[in-house]
Write an enzyme that holds these catalytic residues in place. Structure first.
Site, PDB file in Angstrom:
ATOM      1  N   THR A  55     -65.937  -8.796  47.596  1.00 22.75           N
ATOM      2  CA  THR A  55     -67.322  -8.564  47.174  1.00 22.75           C
ATOM      3  C   THR A  55     -67.787  -7.137  47.353  1.00 22.75           C
ATOM      4  OG1 THR A  55     -69.581  -9.447  47.422  1.00 22.75           O
ATOM      5  CG2 THR A  55     -68.360  -9.069  49.446  1.00 22.75           C
ATOM      6  N   ARG A  96     -63.006  -6.240  55.501  1.00 14.88           N
ATOM      7  CA  ARG A  96     -64.456  -6.138  55.411  1.00 14.88           C
ATOM      8  C   ARG A  96     -64.871  -4.676  55.588  1.00 14.88           C
ATOM      9  NH1 ARG A  96     -68.933  -8.835  53.706  1.00 14.88           N
ATOM     10  NH2 ARG A  96     -70.522  -9.106  55.286  1.00 14.88           N
ATOM     11  N   SER A 112     -70.206 -12.039  57.735  1.00 13.74           N
ATOM     12  CA  SER A 112     -70.054 -12.485  56.345  1.00 13.74           C
ATOM     13  C   SER A 112     -70.050 -14.006  56.268  1.00 13.74           C
ATOM     14  CB  SER A 112     -68.720 -11.953  55.815  1.00 13.74           C
ATOM     15  OG  SER A 112     -68.419 -12.514  54.570  1.00 13.74           O
ATOM     16  N   SER A 113     -70.308 -14.512  55.074  1.00 14.59           N
ATOM     17  CA  SER A 113     -70.182 -15.963  54.850  1.00 14.59           C
ATOM     18  C   SER A 113     -68.955 -16.290  54.001  1.00 14.59           C
ATOM     19  CB  SER A 113     -71.419 -16.493  54.117  1.00 14.59           C
ATOM     20  OG  SER A 113     -72.567 -16.272  54.889  1.00 14.59           O
ATOM     21  N   THR A 118     -69.996 -11.932  43.938  1.00 13.42           N
ATOM     22  CA  THR A 118     -68.827 -11.869  44.797  1.00 13.42           C
ATOM     23  C   THR A 118     -67.806 -12.590  43.963  1.00 13.42           C
ATOM     24  OG1 THR A 118     -70.142 -11.918  46.789  1.00 13.42           O
ATOM     25  CG2 THR A 118     -67.918 -12.785  47.027  1.00 13.42           C
ATOM     26  N   GLY A 138     -71.400 -16.602  46.506  1.00 14.25           N
ATOM     27  CA  GLY A 138     -72.695 -17.273  46.639  1.00 14.25           C
ATOM     28  C   GLY A 138     -73.375 -17.061  47.971  1.00 14.25           C
TER      29      GLY A 138
HETATM   30  O1  DON Z   1     -70.178 -11.400  52.931  1.00 14.44           O
HETATM   31  C1  DON Z   1     -71.126 -12.091  52.585  1.00 14.44           C
HETATM   32  O2  DON Z   1     -71.416 -13.143  53.095  1.00 14.44           O
HETATM   33  C2  DON Z   1     -71.956 -11.630  51.393  1.00 14.44           C
HETATM   34  N1  DON Z   1     -71.891 -10.214  51.279  1.00 14.44           N
HETATM   35  C3  DON Z   1     -71.440 -12.333  50.168  1.00 14.44           C
HETATM   36  C4  DON Z   1     -72.278 -12.043  48.961  1.00 14.44           C
HETATM   37  C5  DON Z   1     -72.107 -13.010  47.888  1.00 14.44           C
HETATM   38  O3  DON Z   1     -71.395 -13.976  47.974  1.00 14.44           O
HETATM   39  C6  DON Z   1     -72.905 -12.762  46.693  1.00 14.44           C
HETATM   40  N2  DON Z   1     -72.460 -13.584  45.600  1.00 14.44           N
HETATM   41  N3  DON Z   1     -72.717 -14.371  44.908  1.00 14.44           N
END
Ligand code: DON
Length: 579
Positions: free
Chosen positions: A401, A110, A454-455, A383, A475
């Site tokens: 991402t 990350r 993060s998710s 992502t 997402g």
């Molecule tokens: O780490 C995260 O949770 C976000 N930066 C992820 C972003 C994401 O999934 C955008 N995509 N569709």
């Protein structure tokens, strides 16, 4: 004259050699390779969001590489062919199952806040400045991808590092055809991408965004990748690349300096592992919130009776939506980078605690909804997730991402590196939603050298110790609920591998108080409205990014690769044992 003749002979020899190789490899493999959106094979499987990256991964497997080699090559290839989602200016998480030892590993690469970052760096006149957080030189954390891939390769790789980056270098220097999906993205984000001269050079021709069928050539990126292939992480975090990043940052108000780059480290983290009935689920620890939230939701679900004959039964949706709300409300307070904040992981995975929480589910009505503007939650960002299983039994599940599409849109001068805007995943101010409408508080505040919450939830599921499923998604906040539903659809509702992915999904994240859904019939919508839900339709298309997955299911000796129907460009490629 002679020279020309010599050249002709050399190129004839090359052509003959190429055809011989092609012929031989076809003889060996023609019966054994399957590719398409959903594919069944019995030896190995690669599912990524871009067909060129899937091909690169499969070629590495055919050359004797393992799933980790393939993943390194796929990641670098995606950094070229999927500039909207996964360039080397970003970061990610990788979950690895090693066949030989049966052990599971996770790598956290990350992005990290620069040393000069401050808690209120995005607050201007008492308000969070969204464009500063999302589209400026301040939006980026120190990228982690190159370090993370190197770490994976050092421990598990079989083929030389250099060989694994070669295909990406070729794609960057020779270029590749822009697909309609990428062309649409470039056009949508043309303002963002034209902020730097280098962005204009790469993504535009005669002032117009490149279109489908145009060649996307990224020469500087090719050179940066060449340095990385020769020097490893030093080709990115030190030397001329680092100097170029630091210089561009300094000239444009950014914070990332040489020391930040030199100090960046990807890390092995203890995987989050929990059981749900007879499944064992292995997934990502903080700074991802995904693993613990998934664990909490599954632990609550153990106390819920589901109608297993109909995933979209109103009572199923209601109970699961309540569980989602409880989990996301807890997320907003108790989660952050565990190097900075003591995340109560045991509490998240405590079965008793989950049982108590599950009693708080309102059995009849949704929690009351407040007014909100759903338009602010419509987005089209990016992502990407990919899944790989090799013939040796190794498995890799990776989500990577830049945060939103094309990250901050900033291309570091003379490097081709498109930078992330991951700093927006911190809470810029208490109770101010981020891009995904997620709330955060003290724990996830900005601090120097900290990773934003993060998710992303790359996951490997085992059934009675045997691989059962590899999945993960893009997402934003919807990643976690997509992974939940894919597992439930396949395991509880007994849908086929493809149906488990394709079934329309829903999502509730506590705040804003609304149930997002891809597609429900009128009667179901009516019933949900009667239960007090505010409904917000986010159709199952790429534009809405409701958790776009790349998954592999294991059935007996079969591997089923399923590319998500929510986006194009995907490709699953499987190989079969030669009988
Ligand atoms: O780490 C995260 O949770 C976000 N930066 C992820 C972003 C994401 O999934 C955008 N995509 N569709």
């Amino acid at each position: 004259m002679e020279r020309t003749y010599e050249k002709e002979v050399i190129s004839m020899v090359k052509i003959v050699r190429y055809f011989l190789l092609f012929f031989i490899s076809n003889l060996i493999y023609s019966e054994s390779i399957e590719s398409g959106k959903t594919v069944i094979a019995n030896e190995s499987m690669v599912v990524t969001r871009h067909y060129l990256a899937s091909k690169v991964g499969n070629e590495v497997l055919l050359a004797g590489g393992n799933a980790i080699d393939a993943s390194v090559a796929i990641s670098f290839a995606l950094s070229v062919v999927l500039p909207q989602a996964s360039p080397i200016g970003g970061g990610g998480f990788m979950v690895i199952h090693e066949a030989e030892t049966g052990e599971n590993f996770t790598i956290d690469y990350r992005e990290m806040a620069p040393e000069k970052a401050t808690e209120d760096m995005f607050v201007v006149n008492g308000e969070v400045d969204r464009s500063l957080a999302l589209e400026s030189y301040l939006s980026s954390g120190v990228p982690g991808t190159v370090y993370g891939l190197y770490l994976a390769h050092q421990k598990f790789g079989k083929l030389p590092w250099k060989e694994l980056i070669k295909p990406a270098i070729k794609l960057a220097i020779d270029g590749f055809d822009i697909t309609p999906t990428l062309a649409k993205s470039i056009n949508t984000y043309k303002d963002k991408l034209s902020k730097t001269d280098d962005g204009k050079d790469i993504f535009f021709r005669n002032g117009e965004p490149l279109m489908a069928g145009d060649l996307l050539v990224q020469k500087d990126l090719g050179e940066t990748l060449t340095l990385i292939s020769k020097k490893g992480p030093a080709g990115f975090y030190k030397g001329s690349t680092a100097q170029k990043i630091q210089r561009d940052m300094r000239l444009n108000g950014g914070l990332i300096g040489l020391k930040d780059l030199r100090n960046y480290k990807a890390k092995y983290r203890e995987p989050i592992e929990f059981d749900y009935k007879d499944l064992s689920i292995v997934t990502m620890a903080p700074p991802s919130s995904g693993g613990l939230i998934l664990g909490l939701m599954f632990n609550m679900l153990e106390h819920i009776d589901l109608n297993t004959s109909n995933p979209h039964d109103i009572e199923n949706i209601h109970k699961i939506a309540e569980i989602m709300q409880i989990a996301f409300s807890i997320r907003s307070v108790y989660m952050a980078d565990s190097d900075f904040y003591d995340v109560p992981s045991n509490q998240f995975l405590n079965k008793k605690k989950a049982e108590l929480l599950s009693r708080r589910i309102n059995r009849d009505q949704s929690s009351t909804a407040e007014d909100f503007d759903p338009e602010t939650f419509k987005f089209k960002e990016n992502t990407t997730h990919y899944s790989v299983a090799d013939k040796f039994g190794n498995i890799v599940s990776t989500t990577t991402t830049l945060n939103t599409a094309f990250g901050s849109g900033i291309v570091i001068k003379d490097t081709g590196i498109l930078m992330n805007n991951e700093m927006d995943d911190f809470s810029a101010a208490p109770n101010q939603p981020n891009y995904f409408g997620l709330l955060g508080a003290y724990a996830n505040r900005i601090e120097p050298n900290k990773r934003p919450l993060s998710s992303m939830t790359p996951t490997i599921v085992f059934h009675k110790d045997k691989p059962y499923m590899v999945t993960g998604a893009q997402g934003g906040s919807r990643i976690i609920t997509a992974v939940l539903q894919v597992i439930l659809n396949y395991y509880e509702f007994k849908l086929s591998a493809e149906e488990a992915i394709y079934l329309p999904r829903y999502h509730h994240q506590w705040q804003p108080e609304m149930l997002m859904f891809e597609s429900f019939d009128e009667e179901l919508k009516e019933e949900l409205l009667n239960k007090g839900y505010s409904l917000y339709n986010r159709p199952a298309t790429y534009d809405f990014s409701n958790g776009i997955t790349s998954s592999i299911m294991f059935e007996g000796d079969k591997l089923i690769g399923v590319s998500d129907n929510r986006s194009d460009d995907f490709l699953s490629i499987g190989t079969n044992k030669n009988e």
